[in-house]
Enzyme design. Structure first.
Site, PDB file in Angstrom:
ATOM      1  N   HIS A   1       8.485  -5.945  -0.268  1.00  0.00           N
ATOM      2  CA  HIS A   1       8.814  -4.545   0.030  1.00  0.00           C
ATOM      3  C   HIS A   1      10.023  -4.080  -0.754  1.00  0.00           C
ATOM      4  CE1 HIS A   1       6.625  -6.243   3.447  1.00  0.00           C
ATOM      5  NE2 HIS A   1       5.973  -5.111   3.378  1.00  0.00           N
TER       6      HIS A   1
ATOM      7  N   CYS B   1       3.521 -10.728   0.982  1.00  0.00           N
ATOM      8  CA  CYS B   1       2.410  -9.797   1.218  1.00  0.00           C
ATOM      9  C   CYS B   1       1.823  -9.397  -0.135  1.00  0.00           C
ATOM     10  CB  CYS B   1       2.876  -8.575   2.013  1.00  0.00           C
ATOM     11  SG  CYS B   1       1.524  -7.640   2.761  1.00  0.00           S
TER      12      CYS B   1
HETATM   13  N1  GLN Z   1      -4.970  -8.951   0.591  1.00  0.00           N
HETATM   14  C1  GLN Z   1      -4.225  -7.796   0.975  1.00  0.00           C
HETATM   15  C2  GLN Z   1      -3.275  -7.410  -0.148  1.00  0.00           C
HETATM   16  O1  GLN Z   1      -2.851  -8.270  -0.836  1.00  0.00           O
HETATM   17  C3  GLN Z   1      -3.433  -8.052   2.229  1.00  0.00           C
HETATM   18  C4  GLN Z   1      -2.707  -6.825   2.677  1.00  0.00           C
HETATM   19  C5  GLN Z   1      -1.992  -6.957   3.995  1.00  0.00           C
HETATM   20  O2  GLN Z   1      -1.596  -8.009   4.398  1.00  0.00           O
HETATM   21  N2  GLN Z   1      -1.808  -5.879   4.699  1.00  0.00           N
HETATM   22  O3  GLN Z   1      -2.945  -6.251  -0.305  1.00  0.00           O
HETATM   23 ZN    ZN Z   2       0.547  -8.760   4.368  1.00  0.00          ZN
END
Ligand code: GLN
Ligand code: ZN
Length: 779
Positions: free
Chosen positions: A702, A734
Site C-alpha cells: 500500500h 497483497c
Molecule cells: N490476486 C489478487 C491480487 O493480486 C488478490 C487481491 C486481494 O487480496 N484483495 O490482486
Molecule cells: Zn490481499
C-alpha cells in the site's frame, strides 16, 4: 395509525455526485462552496424524496462528507492529539485531514485508522481516545441540517451515534486508559446536544446503539443502564429518544434495551425477526416499538403480503405506538433502480434499492392504516413479482441442484495429507528454500485500462483486446523472470475486479450499472447480485493461464477468487441459506481448478481476502460460519492431484481466533499480510502449530516506498522464529495492481535479493521429516 420512518438514506447520490464533488475538492479543482452546494443539493433531494413518500419522520444527520463516525467525533469536539494544534486550518480541511491524512491545507499527517462498520462493507474512521481526551459540543453541522429540513417544512428526526456505541467503536491510544471512563465526561455533551436539538424543533432524536446487537460484557451492559438514566434525568426539555439497534437480534441485551428509560426502541425485524414476539410479550405500555421490516442489507423486493400478515396483529396490539421502517440505514444499498435501463426487466422487477424500499415502506403504511383493500392492486402486483422470482426457471438449475444432492465426503478431502503432498510437490517444482512469488496482480496500467474501455465502447474487437492482454501478460512474465522470482503469475491484466471478473462469467450472477454503495469516503463499490443457482458455462481463466505458462519454464500460478469472497462481496439471494450458495460457487470453481490442472497449471491460488470479514457479529455464530465456509473452500480446491499445489491468500493475519479454521482450509501455501506489524501478527503461530506452508508478506504494497533488503531479511528471520524455515515463502503482502511498474521493479528486486541472503547457510528443506515439522512449532 402506524408511523413510518427511515433510519438513514444513502448520501452518495444516484450518480455518485458526492464522490466527484469530494475528489474535485481534494484535487483543488473546485471550491469548498461548490462541495457544500453539491452536499446540500443531495440532502434536499433526499429529504424531499422521503417526504413525498409520506414518511412521518425523516432522518437528518445521516448525511456525511466522509463518514458518520468521524462526524460524531467532530460533533463531540474530539480530534486525535496530532490534529489538535492545527487551529489555522479551516474545519473542512481539518476534517479531511483526519479522514485521509491530507487535504488542501497543512502537511501530510497520519490519517485516522479506518475499519469495517460491523459486518458491512462500509468503513468508518476510528475515534482515538487518549489520556487527555476532552469533549466539547460542536453541533453546528447537525443543527444546520435540521434547519434545512425545517425550512422545507419536513418533519425531521436527527440521527446521532449513541454514546456507548461511539466509545465502543473507538480505540484507546494511550496506555492505562479505559474508554468507558470517558462516559461521565461524554454524557453532559449528549445531554446538551439533545437540549439543543429540542430547541431546534426535534420531537424525536434517533440515537443509534448498534452495539446492542453484539456480545456485550456486564460492564458495558451496566454502562448502558447508567448512561441512559443519566440522560433521562439531565433535563425536562428533552426530545423523545428512539434508541435504534440493528444488524441482528439483541439476545441477552434485549431485557436491558427494554428497560432503558427511552421513549422508543427500534429492532431489526429482518435479522432479529424471531426475537420480536419475545419483545412484544414484555413490551412496556409507554414505549414506541419501531420494527425494521424491510431489509436494509440486501436488494430484494420485500414480500409485502407476508410482512403485512406478520405486522397486522402487532399493529392491532400497539396502534400508533408501532413504527415501521427499514431494518437499518439504507446506506448499505444502492440509491435507486430508476436508471437501470440496461438491466434485464425480469431481474430488475425482483430488486429494490433505497428509493424503492421506501416506496415499499409507504405501501406497507397505507395497507396498515387504511386497510389492505385500499392498496389491493399494488399488493397484488407485489405478490406477482415475488411469485415470479420464486418460480422462475432462471433461479433454479436442475444440474446444479443434482450436483449438490450428490456431494459426498470425499469431495472435501485432498487425496493425501499435506506432508505427503508437500514431498510430491517438492519433487515436482524443485524450488529453492525461501521461494519467492507475488500475490497475483501486476500494475493496472493506463494501457490496460484503455484497452478495456475501448473494448466496452466497441472501438476495438475482442481479438484485438485479447492480443493487447497477451502483450501485457508477456510483459509481466518477462519482468518477473528478470527479477528471478521462483513462482510466477500472469498479472491479472484482463481483470477489472477480482469478483466482477468471475461473476460476469458465471450463471446466476448479474450486474447493475449504477448500483454503487459507499465503501469509505469517496470510494464506492458496485457489488454484483446473485439471483440464481451458480454454474460455470465454460472455463474462465484457463486460456490466459495456459498462455502465460507457455511463456516460461518456471511454475505459473493459476489465479481464482474463492467461494467465500465471491459470496461476501456480492448481494446474495435470500431464498436459500448462504452456505448453499457458497457451495454452488465452490463447485463452479472446482471445475475451473480441475481444468487449470488439466491444462498443466501446477499451482493454483484461490484468493479469500473476505474470509475473515464473513465472521458473524456474535461469537456464538462463528463455529457454524467457519464450518461451512471452510467446507466451501475445500470443495473448490480438493479435487486436484497431490502434486498440484493449492495456494490461498488473505490480506490480513488477525488469525488468532480463527487459526484452526485457517489450517483446516488445508491449502498447501497461504500468503498473508504481516509486514506492517513487524511480523507480530505471527504471534498467533506461537500457540498454534500451523501445519502447512506460509508466506508472511514482507513488505506493504500500500506504500509507494521502496522496501529495504535488510528489513525484509530481518522480518523473515522473525518469521522463522515462529514457523520452520522449510515452510516459509517470501512475497509481498497483497496484489500489486495499484502500484507503478517502477515501484514494483525496485521492490521485487530487493525482495529476491532478501531471499537470496536468507538462503545462504540454509539447508535444503528435507520434507521426508515432514511429520516431525508439526512438532517443531510447538517446541
Ligand atoms: N490476486 C489478487 C491480487 O493480486 C488478490 C487481491 C486481494 O487480496 N484483495 O490482486
Ligand atoms: Zn490481499
Amino acid at each position: 395509525m402506524a408511523r413510518l420512518h427511515n433510519l438513514g438514506f444513502p448520501r452518495i447520490g444516484a450518480h455518485r455526485e458526492l464522490k466527484f464533488a469530494q475528489e474535485s475538492y481534494w484535487k483543488g479543482e473546485s471550491s469548498a462552496e461548490s462541495l457544500q452546494l453539491t452536499a446540500s443539493t443531495l440532502r434536499k433531494r433526499n429529504l424531499t424524496l422521503q417526504n413525498d413518500l409520506g414518511l412521518d419522520w425523516i432522518p437528518v444527520g445521516d448525511f456525511s462528507l466522509y463518514d458518520q463516525v468521524l462526524d460524531t467525533s467532530f460533533l463531540l469536539g474530539h480530534l486525535p492529539r496530532r490534529f489538535r494544534h492545527e487551529q489555522d486550518i479551516p474545519t473542512l480541511d481539518q476534517y479531511f485531514r483526519v479522514a485521509r491524512g491530507r487535504s488542501r491545507q497543512g502537511a501530510p499527517v497520519a490519517a485516522g485508522e479506518m475499519t469495517k462498520w460491523f459486518d458491512t462493507n462500509y468503513h468508518y474512521i476510528v475515534p482515538e481516545f487518549e489520556a487527555d481526551t476532552r469533549f466539547t459540543l460542536n453541533a453546528e453541522k447537525l443543527l444546520n441540517e435540521a434547519q434545512e429540513a425545517a425550512d422545507l417544512g419536513i418533519p425531521f428526526k436527527p440521527v446521532v451515534l449513541g454514546p456507548l456505541s461511539y466509545l465502543f467503536l473507538g480505540k484507546e491510544k494511550d496506555n492505562g486508559i479505559n474508554k468507558l471512563d470517558l462516559l461521565d465526561q461524554l454524557l453532559p455533551i449528549y445531554a446538551a446536544l439533545l437540549a439543543r436539538l429540542s430547541e431546534a424543533g426535534a420531537q424525536w432524536v434517533q440515537l443509534d446503539e448498534p452495539i446492542l446487537a453484539l456480545d456485550l460484557d456486564a460492564t458495558w451492559q451496566r454502562a448502558f443502564q447508567q448512561a441512559y438514566s443519566t440522560l433521562a434525568e439531565s433535563s425536562e426539555a428533552l426530545p423523545r429518544i428512539l434508541l435504534a439497534t440493528y444488524f441482528g437480534a439483541l439476545q441477552d441485551n434485549l431485557p436491558l434495551a427494554l428497560g432503558l428509560p427511552v421513549q422508543g426502541l427500534h429492532l431489526d425485524a429482518v435479522r432479529g425477526k424471531s426475537e420480536v414476539p419475545h419483545a412484544l410479550a414484555e413490551w412496556p405500555n409507554d414505549k414506541v416499538l419501531s420494527l425494521g421490516v424491510i431489509d436494509g442489507r440486501n436488494i430484494w423486493r420485500t414480500d409485502l403480503n407476508d410482512v403485512l400478515s406478520w405486522l397486522e396483529p402487532i399493529h392491532a396490539q400497539l396502534g400508533e405506538r408501532l413504527w415501521v421502517a427499514p431494518s437499518c440505514s439504507l446506506l448499505h444499498v444502492p440509491v435507486t433502480l430508476n436508471d437501470e435501463n440496461q438491466l434485464d426487466p425480469e431481474l430488475k422487477s425482483w430488486l429494490s434499492f433505497a428509493e424503492q424500499k421506501l416506496q415499499e415502506l409507504a405501501l406497507l403504511g397505507r395497507a396498515l392504516n387504511e386497510g389492505r383493500a385500499a392498496v389491493q392492486a399494488e399488493l397484488d402486483a407485489n405478490a406477482e413479482v415475488i411469485n415470479s422470482r420464486r418460480t422462475s426457471d432462471r433461479v433454479t438449475r436442475t444440474t446444479v441442484q443434482q450436483r449438490l444432492q450428490g456431494l459426498t465426503k470425499s469431495l472435501f478431502e485432498r487425496q493425501s495429507p499435506y506432508v505427503v503432498r508437500a514431498e510430491l510437490q517438492r519433487e515436482r517444482f524443485r524450488l529453492p528454500a525461501y521461494p519467492t512469488t507475488t500475490i497475483g496482480s501486476f500494475p493496472q496500467t493506463p494501457d490496460i485500462r484503455q484497452a478495456r474501455r475501448r473494448l466496452r465502447a466497441g472501438e476495438i474487437d475482442s481479438v484485438t483486446y485479447e492480443q493487447e492482454m497477451k502483450t501485457q501478460i508477456t510483459l509481466a512474465v518477462r519482468e518477473q523472470e528478470d527479477y528471478e522470482l521462483d513462482v510466477l503469475v500472469h498479472g491479472e491484466a484482463e481483470r477489472n475486479d477480482m469478483v466482477e471478473y468471475f461473476g460476469e462469467q458465471l450463471d446466476g450472477y448479474a450486474f447493475t450499472r449504477f448500483g454503487w454503495v459507499q465503501s469509505y469516503g469517496s470510494r464506492c463499490v458496485k457489488p454484483p447480485f446473485i439471483y440464481g443457482d451458480v454454474a460455470r458455462p465454460q472455463a474462465m481463466t484457463v486460456a490466459w493461464s495456459a498462455f502465460a505458462q507457455s511463456l516460461t519454464d518456471k511454475p505459473m500460478k493459476g489465479m481464482l477468487t474463492g467461494p467465500i469472497t465471491m459470496l461476501q462481496w456480492a448481494f446474495v439471494r435470500d431464498d436459500q441459506p448462504r452456505q448453499v450458495t457458497a457451495q454452488q460457487i465452490a463447485l463452479a470453481l472446482r471445475d475451473e481448478v480441475e481444468d487449470l490442472e488439466a491444462a498443466g497449471i501446477g499451482m493454483i491460488q484461490v484468493d479469500e481476502p473476505a474470509f475473515r470479514e464473513g465472521l458473524p457479529l456474535r461469537r456464538g455464530d462463528w463455529a457454524h460460519y467457519l464450518a461451512w465456509s471452510v467446507q466451501a473452500f475445500r470443495l473448490s480446491t480438493a479435487g486436484v492431484r497431490d502434486d498440484t499445489q493449492i495456494h490461498t491468500h488473505m490480506c490480513y493475519s488477525e488469525f488468532n481466533d480463527i487459526m484452526a479454521a485457517i489450517a483446516d482450509l488445508d491449502a498447501d501455501v497461504i500468503t498473508i499480510e504481516t509486514s506492517r506489524s513487524d511480523m507480530e501478527l505471527l504471534d498467533a503461530f506461537n500457540d498454534f502449530a500451523y501445519p502447512n506452508e506460509i508466506g508472511p508478506g514482507v513488505y506493504d504494497i500500500h506504500s509507494p516506498n521502496e522496501p529495504a533488503v535488510e528489513r525484509m531479511v530481518k522480518l523473515m528471520q522473525l518469521a522463522a522464529e515462529r514457523i520452520p524455515a522449510e515452510r516459509l515463502w517470501v512475497n509481498p503482502d497483497c496484489g500489486l495492481k495499484t502500484r507503478q511498474w517502477d515501484e514494483v521493479r525496485h521492490a521485487l528486486r530487493n525482495m529476491v535479493e532478501a531471499a537470496k541472503q536468507l538462503r545462504v547457510g540454509t539447508a535444503q528443506p528435507t520434507f521426508d521429516q515432514g511429520a516431525d515439522l508439526r512438532q517443531e512449532t510447538t517446541a
